[in-house]
Design a protein around this motif. Sequence first.
Motif, short mmCIF file in Angstrom:
data_model
loop_
_atom_site.label_atom_id
_atom_site.label_comp_id
_atom_site.label_asym_id
_atom_site.label_seq_id
_atom_site.Cartn_x
_atom_site.Cartn_y
_atom_site.Cartn_z
N ALA A 14 48.97 47.63 45.74
CA ALA A 14 48.71 46.99 44.70
C ALA A 14 49.51 47.60 44.04
O ALA A 14 50.56 48.25 43.90
CB ALA A 14 47.85 47.25 44.04
N LEU A 25 40.47 48.14 40.91
CA LEU A 25 42.02 47.93 40.92
C LEU A 25 41.86 46.58 39.82
O LEU A 25 43.09 46.46 38.78
CB LEU A 25 42.77 47.65 42.09
CG LEU A 25 43.22 48.14 42.90
CD1 LEU A 25 43.74 47.84 44.00
CD2 LEU A 25 44.87 49.46 41.89
N LYS A 26 41.10 45.66 39.46
CA LYS A 26 41.21 44.41 39.17
C LYS A 26 40.35 45.29 37.52
O LYS A 26 40.98 44.04 36.35
CB LYS A 26 39.96 43.17 39.74
CG LYS A 26 40.56 42.67 40.82
CD LYS A 26 39.49 41.84 41.50
CE LYS A 26 39.67 41.23 42.10
NZ LYS A 26 38.71 40.71 43.64
N ASP A 61 48.90 42.27 41.52
CA ASP A 61 49.83 41.31 43.09
C ASP A 61 49.16 42.57 44.05
O ASP A 61 49.76 42.60 44.42
CB ASP A 61 51.26 41.95 43.43
CG ASP A 61 52.16 40.85 43.40
OD1 ASP A 61 51.44 39.92 44.32
OD2 ASP A 61 53.35 40.78 44.04
N ILE A 62 47.81 42.08 43.78
CA ILE A 62 47.54 42.95 45.25
C ILE A 62 46.69 42.17 46.26
O ILE A 62 46.85 40.94 45.85
CB ILE A 62 45.16 43.04 44.93
CG1 ILE A 62 45.02 43.41 42.58
CG2 ILE A 62 44.76 44.01 45.30
CD1 ILE A 62 44.59 43.53 42.15
N LEU A 94 49.88 52.52 45.01
CA LEU A 94 50.23 51.98 44.19
C LEU A 94 51.34 51.89 44.12
O LEU A 94 52.09 53.47 44.10
CB LEU A 94 49.36 53.14 43.52
CG LEU A 94 48.05 52.61 43.37
CD1 LEU A 94 47.00 53.85 42.94
CD2 LEU A 94 47.05 51.13 43.47
N LEU A 129 39.18 47.06 45.82
CA LEU A 129 39.42 45.80 44.48
C LEU A 129 38.51 45.89 43.72
O LEU A 129 39.57 45.37 42.52
CB LEU A 129 39.45 44.83 45.70
CG LEU A 129 40.14 44.45 47.32
CD1 LEU A 129 39.43 43.43 47.80
CD2 LEU A 129 41.73 45.03 46.84
N ALA A 183 45.88 46.08 36.90
CA ALA A 183 46.98 46.00 38.04
C ALA A 183 47.19 44.60 38.75
O ALA A 183 46.23 43.62 38.11
CB ALA A 183 45.91 46.74 39.31
#
Length: 114
Positions: free
Chosen positions: A40, A14-15, A21-22, A89, A11, A19
């Motif tokens: 994501a 991704l942030k 809409d996780i 993804l 996570l 990314a």
Amino acid sequence: MKSLELSEVILSALKERKAFDIVRINVEEKTSVADYFIIASARSSTQVKSLSEHIEEAVEKQGGRAIRKEGVQDARWIVLDFGDVIVHLFNDETRLFYHLERLWGEGEKISNDF
């Protein structure tokens, strides 16, 4: 590394790479395949591929690695299998088409659009 810790590493990665809409879905009670699905979105195939590479690097720094990965060539939907955590993804269009949240439950919304 435990599955919750692994999901937190993913996570964060991704942030860091924007990314959106996780979603993290706890699937422990629904399947024996994994403990968590992380879903994501990215704005382009290039970003999808970049996200997958960044996630792998972040997990490897923690001593883990992907057991399997699919979709890297096309990069519209990449699946990274880390054993207890499976990452999906998507580019926008592909995510709307498959809508995995509908199949596995809404899950825990991690982020909104950046």
